[in-house]
Design an enzyme around this catalytic site. Sequence first.
Site, PDB file in Angstrom:
ATOM      1  N   ASP A  13      76.118 -11.391 106.990  1.00 30.39           N
ATOM      2  CA  ASP A  13      76.156  -9.948 107.212  1.00 30.39           C
ATOM      3  C   ASP A  13      76.824  -9.649 108.552  1.00 30.39           C
ATOM      4  O   ASP A  13      76.848 -10.494 109.449  1.00 30.39           O
ATOM      5  CB  ASP A  13      74.721  -9.413 107.198  1.00 30.39           C
ATOM      6  CG  ASP A  13      74.622  -7.921 107.414  1.00 30.39           C
ATOM      7  OD1 ASP A  13      75.503  -7.183 106.945  1.00 30.39           O
ATOM      8  OD2 ASP A  13      73.658  -7.488 108.075  1.00 30.39           O
ATOM      9  N   ASP A  15      76.529  -6.106 110.471  1.00 34.46           N
ATOM     10  CA  ASP A  15      75.705  -5.242 111.325  1.00 34.46           C
ATOM     11  C   ASP A  15      74.315  -5.817 111.513  1.00 34.46           C
ATOM     12  O   ASP A  15      73.587  -6.017 110.545  1.00 34.46           O
ATOM     13  CB  ASP A  15      75.609  -3.842 110.722  1.00 34.46           C
ATOM     14  CG  ASP A  15      76.972  -3.213 110.507  1.00 34.46           C
ATOM     15  OD1 ASP A  15      77.902  -3.561 111.248  1.00 34.46           O
ATOM     16  OD2 ASP A  15      77.101  -2.386 109.587  1.00 34.46           O
ATOM     17  N   ASP A 138      69.931  -9.233 107.923  1.00 34.73           N
ATOM     18  CA  ASP A 138      68.748  -8.685 108.590  1.00 34.73           C
ATOM     19  C   ASP A 138      67.975  -7.715 107.707  1.00 34.73           C
ATOM     20  O   ASP A 138      66.883  -7.298 108.068  1.00 34.73           O
ATOM     21  CB  ASP A 138      69.136  -8.001 109.913  1.00 34.73           C
ATOM     22  CG  ASP A 138      70.057  -6.818 109.707  1.00 34.73           C
ATOM     23  OD1 ASP A 138      71.043  -6.953 108.952  1.00 34.73           O
ATOM     24  OD2 ASP A 138      69.820  -5.759 110.313  1.00 34.73           O
TER      25      ASP A 138
END
Length: 181
Positions: A13, A15, A138
């Site tokens: 990922d 961000d 996240d």
Amino acid sequence: MNISSKKKTIAVDMDGVLADVEAQFLSWYERDYGVKMTKDQLSGLTEDTAFPEKGAIHRFARTAGFFSTLPVMEGAVEAIKSLSEKFEVYIVSAAMEFPLSLSEKLKWLNTNFPFISWKNIIFCGDKSIINTDYMVDDHLKNLDNFKGKTIMFHAFHNVSYHHHTRANNWKEVVALLEKEA
């Protein structure tokens, strides 16, 4: 090449994993509202409740320059270079929700991770279609629906969850994945 020598694949990922959005949110919040907050103050909150000014995070994400100026997460560049030696690494980012994010995220990747081929960049709306061996993310919404092995990158919004293998930083991610190579 025979099938046994094929590299395992990792979806990473952007961000909150490669890009330090928490630091950007805190910086922009102080800039726009004059209130200095710390990462510790965000711990355990959701993106919707993180700041006293409701909607601040979504407003920032819709502002020109937000995604193109994100700080790089400490250790991320070196970790991705290292992991790329043993794995096929794909950068996977949900880039459809915020209108400016698609072009800004590509610019950011080209600036900060110029060694990543365009063939290894996947921008999508829903990560449930991703079919790699591993995912580093996240957000639970991405990890919970993933069919491979997951690593949850520590973020303020996921501190209360423990049903994925947690990594607090890139050093820990590399250590976990090197055991798998």
